[in-house]
Design an enzyme around this catalytic site. Sequence first.
Site, PDB file in Angstrom:
ATOM      1  N   ARG A 181      88.072  22.535  83.249  1.00 56.31           N
ATOM      2  CA  ARG A 181      87.918  21.341  82.403  1.00 56.31           C
ATOM      3  C   ARG A 181      87.325  20.214  83.249  1.00 56.31           C
ATOM      4  O   ARG A 181      87.642  20.084  84.427  1.00 56.31           O
ATOM      5  CB  ARG A 181      89.293  20.943  81.864  1.00 56.31           C
ATOM      6  CG  ARG A 181      89.308  19.821  80.886  1.00 56.31           C
ATOM      7  CD  ARG A 181      90.700  19.639  80.270  1.00 56.31           C
ATOM      8  NE  ARG A 181      90.986  20.746  79.377  1.00 56.31           N
ATOM      9  CZ  ARG A 181      92.154  21.374  79.290  1.00 56.31           C
ATOM     10  NH1 ARG A 181      93.158  21.014  80.064  1.00 56.31           N
ATOM     11  NH2 ARG A 181      92.329  22.363  78.428  1.00 56.31           N
ATOM     12  N   ASP A 185     102.894  22.878  82.843  1.00 55.63           N
ATOM     13  CA  ASP A 185     102.806  21.440  82.616  1.00 55.63           C
ATOM     14  C   ASP A 185     104.191  20.897  82.302  1.00 55.63           C
ATOM     15  O   ASP A 185     104.998  21.575  81.664  1.00 55.63           O
ATOM     16  CB  ASP A 185     101.887  21.137  81.424  1.00 55.63           C
ATOM     17  CG  ASP A 185     100.495  21.703  81.614  1.00 55.63           C
ATOM     18  OD1 ASP A 185      99.814  21.261  82.549  1.00 55.63           O
ATOM     19  OD2 ASP A 185     100.102  22.586  80.836  1.00 55.63           O
TER      20      ASP A 185
END
Length: 176
Positions: free
Chosen positions: A23, A107
């Site tokens: 990303r 995460d």
Amino acid sequence: MVAPDAGSNIQIQSYKHNGSLHRVWESSIVLKGTELTVIGANDKTQVIESDGRTWITREPAICYFHSKHWFNIIGMLRDDGIHYYCNISSPFVYEDNTIKYIDYDLDLKVYPDMTFDLLDEDEYEIHRKLMNYPDVLDRILYNNIADLQHWVQQRKGPFSPGFIDQWYERFLTYRF
């Protein structure tokens, strides 16, 4: 390692363990840059996914990167308070006007009341097997998750009262 200058515009790139680009955040303003930490900010910046899809971030975000910790922290300023998205990742490197790190799928999502959830353990397990993460890496990552959870509980670093607001005020001085 050279550090970016405050006020400079940088790109942020995350990679996967196998070296593939994951990303890209096209544009962030550096608010503080040292060899140890970089604090940046962006608002409505374009994000490019590895498959070529793009999207625009919805709210202002303060990004905290550390060259010694295996995580980075994004504080997003929303109407109902500050939400944090913490990537379990390699420590960052800075080169070619770009912050780079390896994203390890896990995460920690932290809510305005400082409760949190660990996300994407299933994705981590798939990639751990697929990309042959060594056992020592697994231990490093889970130890850093524990450290990050302590930071949240102790209101340390970006989780301390006023931290995100202070850096957002600095960001506003660069925007106009």
